[in-house]
Design a protein around this motif. Structure first.
Motif, short mmCIF file in Angstrom:
data_model
loop_
_atom_site.label_atom_id
_atom_site.label_comp_id
_atom_site.label_asym_id
_atom_site.label_seq_id
_atom_site.Cartn_x
_atom_site.Cartn_y
_atom_site.Cartn_z
N THR A 19 -15.33 -3.09 27.22
CA THR A 19 -16.39 -3.54 26.38
C THR A 19 -16.35 -3.11 25.17
O THR A 19 -16.42 -1.89 25.00
CB THR A 19 -17.67 -3.44 27.21
N ARG A 20 -16.71 -3.86 24.15
CA ARG A 20 -16.64 -3.40 22.77
C ARG A 20 -17.95 -3.94 21.85
O ARG A 20 -18.03 -4.19 20.76
CB ARG A 20 -15.70 -4.11 22.13
N GLY A 21 -19.17 -4.08 22.47
CA GLY A 21 -20.51 -4.50 22.20
C GLY A 21 -20.21 -5.97 21.67
O GLY A 21 -19.83 -6.84 22.19
N GLU A 22 -20.63 -6.22 20.10
CA GLU A 22 -20.76 -7.43 19.69
C GLU A 22 -19.60 -8.09 19.41
O GLU A 22 -19.26 -9.06 19.31
CB GLU A 22 -21.66 -7.41 18.42
N LYS A 23 -18.39 -7.08 19.63
CA LYS A 23 -17.19 -7.64 19.41
C LYS A 23 -16.29 -8.20 20.92
O LYS A 23 -15.22 -8.78 20.74
CB LYS A 23 -16.27 -6.46 18.99
N GLY A 24 -17.16 -8.24 21.90
CA GLY A 24 -16.91 -8.73 23.22
C GLY A 24 -15.93 -7.73 23.89
O GLY A 24 -16.33 -6.41 24.21
N SER A 25 -15.19 -8.43 24.90
CA SER A 25 -14.44 -7.66 25.61
C SER A 25 -12.99 -8.00 25.90
O SER A 25 -12.67 -8.95 25.38
CB SER A 25 -15.05 -7.47 27.23
N VAL A 26 -12.16 -6.75 26.38
CA VAL A 26 -10.88 -6.98 26.54
C VAL A 26 -10.44 -6.78 28.06
O VAL A 26 -10.96 -5.70 28.66
CB VAL A 26 -10.03 -6.45 25.73
N ILE A 27 -9.86 -7.82 28.90
CA ILE A 27 -9.44 -7.53 30.15
C ILE A 27 -8.03 -7.63 30.30
O ILE A 27 -7.23 -8.34 29.87
CB ILE A 27 -10.17 -8.60 31.11
#
Lengths: 330, 330
Positions: free
Chosen positions: B242-250
């Motif tokens: 998770t990257r806060g307001e930058k969203g997430s990468v899975i």
């Protein structure tokens, strides 16, 4: 020098959001306060949704409001030496209120008030007094009372015999020192439980009376607000009668002020818990400064509007700053 | 049948609003968690503003989110037989989470987390573990673990020796039963305290890894998110970063999903407490239903957006209803 010292029940509020159906099936009367015993407190808590704990208690909320306005406020009330008691003392002192009543080292646990908030933002209170029932005459510091311009007393105190003695002692110390005594009728059912006593107190020892519409109708057993207004005039020195969104009416002798409600910050009514408590805070802050009674009422309305704009019965905004535009110049 | 069972520290959150200056003068590092002892807990609490108490604990917050989404969730954690312990158990059960760990009848009081919320809505955590340090292997019910699709473990568990044993036992029971183990790295400082161990766990016994950007950079001792992404690929089966307001990468093997943050309901960031916990809830809810990994990420983002729109680390909205528009038809 203390502006206002209060005596009241020390209660941690336990708030959850519930449906109207929940209020009905639990046999509560919406908008009122019921006293509950240990067994009932446990059963009701088990049925409640996840909750939030915030220090409360009617008169203590008023003192927190006064401190936020910049008044010197003190509180007398009893908790136990337990976790909720520590939370209670922390929050009151952190709000700037002087609180020196020693906690009880045995007996019942600290009191709490199970509060159900329904979708209409109305709150229904279920009070487990706990250690508060042990409040007594010995907890009342005569010097503290004598040093305060006003001693503020909850009608709720009449629900425990020891607290009644504390009330009578405090009223005596205040008057002996040439100070004033204020009483809030607290709750419709409190008035029904103690009507004769409250009539005697208002007649005899109360200088400033706070009541909402339902309470003042019940006190005089009348059907209209105006009928109650006629009865209270001349019955006590000063009365501040709150009417929710209809505002408030204040009398002193034959002087009458009709004050509008203040718009709610953010425009949305979230939780009415503490509205009456904070009205009293604003009013008394003005009263101890000899402000015009209409301005006292406007300060009350302002403080009430802040506290109903969020969950919880104590202010979340610096009330002194909020009140600045209303105040007379130096 | 349980979808997810979690083992974590059982903590009541004590939240107050403070200035950035307060965080500095108290020697805290904003946005992180510090472990504190009894003496420090008392001194810090005394300095804090009036507070609100809400049940929390990272993994337990995740279970509350899963229950709100309609998953079967259970929690293993230790409180004492005291008032905060009773509050904790009530709130977790009232949220629909199965919670059967017997409370300790002596020893340290129930744990709490003193949380300072600054004007930027960032939270700084100060954890007094209390009874949670007594969590041990015997608290882990092998049948409960074996019945759950996923056993979810907090990195915070590595802060007490007994909890480490509980972690290892639970991971063993889960894998013996052919189930999966998930780990959240919990906190930047937790990673710094236990880096070597966490690397071994991710390599060896973790099937699903949750971490935020600061944590994953610290784990691999790299400077850029992309460098960490390259390292984690192939290191564990599934990772959700998770990257806060930058969203997430899975990632799962060579499959990569880049998911945007979800708009905050009401448009205003109020309190980031619980964002990562609720992301994990949404993700795992989708994962146990074999949803596409991108959808799992979107569910995580949705749940995180709800919890940061209000004070407190557990959902206030029915997440199942909120998630409906995202879900595949029956």
């Amino acid at each position: 020098m203390i502006d206002v010292v209060a005596i009241g029940n020390a209660l941690v509020d336990v708030l959850s959001h519930e449906s109207d159906e929940f209020v009905e099936t639990q046999g509560m009367v919406k908008g009122t306060m019921a006293l509950i015993d240990t067994e009932r407190a446990e059963a009701l808590y088990a049925a409640m949704n996840p909750a939030v704990e915030i220090s409360g208690g009617s008169a203590a909320n008023t003192m927190a409001g006064l401190a936020s306005l910049g008044s010197n406020a003190a509180f007398i009330g009893r908790v136990r030496t337990d976790q909720l008691g520590a939370v209670y003392a922390h929050d009151l002192r952190a709000a700037g209120v002087q609180f020196d009543t020693p906690p009880a080292s045995d007996g019942l646990p600290s009191g709490r008030c199970l509060i159900v908030v329904t979708p209409d933002a109305e709150r229904t209170l279920n009070t487990y007094l706990g250690a508060s029932v042990e409040l007594g005459e010995l907890d009342v510091d005569p010097e503290l009372i004598a040093s305060a311009s006003i001693t503020y007393l909850e009608g709720y105190l009449w629900d425990s015999p020891g607290a009644q003695l504390a009330y009578r002692a405090a009223a005596g110390y205040a008057h002996d020192a040439g100070q004033r005594v204020a009483l809030t009728l607290s709750d419709l059912f409190a008035v029904e439980r103690h009507r004769e006593t409250f009539l005697d107190l208002v007649e005899g020892s109360v200088d400033i009376l706070f009541a909402n519409e339902a309470e003042i109708l019940a006190l005089y057993e009348v059907d209209t607000f105006d009928a109650a207004l006629q009865r209270v005039t001349g019955h006590c020195e000063v009365a501040a009668l709150t009417r929710g969104e209809k505002g408030s009416v204040i009398i002193r002798g034959e002087e009458v002020h009709v004050v509008d409600a203040h718009p709610i910050p953010g425009g949305k009514l979230i939780d009415t818990t503490g509205a009456g408590d904070l009205y009293a805070a604003g009013f008394l802050h003005g009263f101890t400064r000899d402000y015009d009674l209409g301005l006292c009422g406007r300060l009350g309305a302002l403080c009430a509007s802040e506290v109903i704009s969020h969950i919880g019965a104590r202010p979340e905004t610096d009330l002194a700053e909020l009140a600045l535009p209303l105040l007379p110049g130096d």
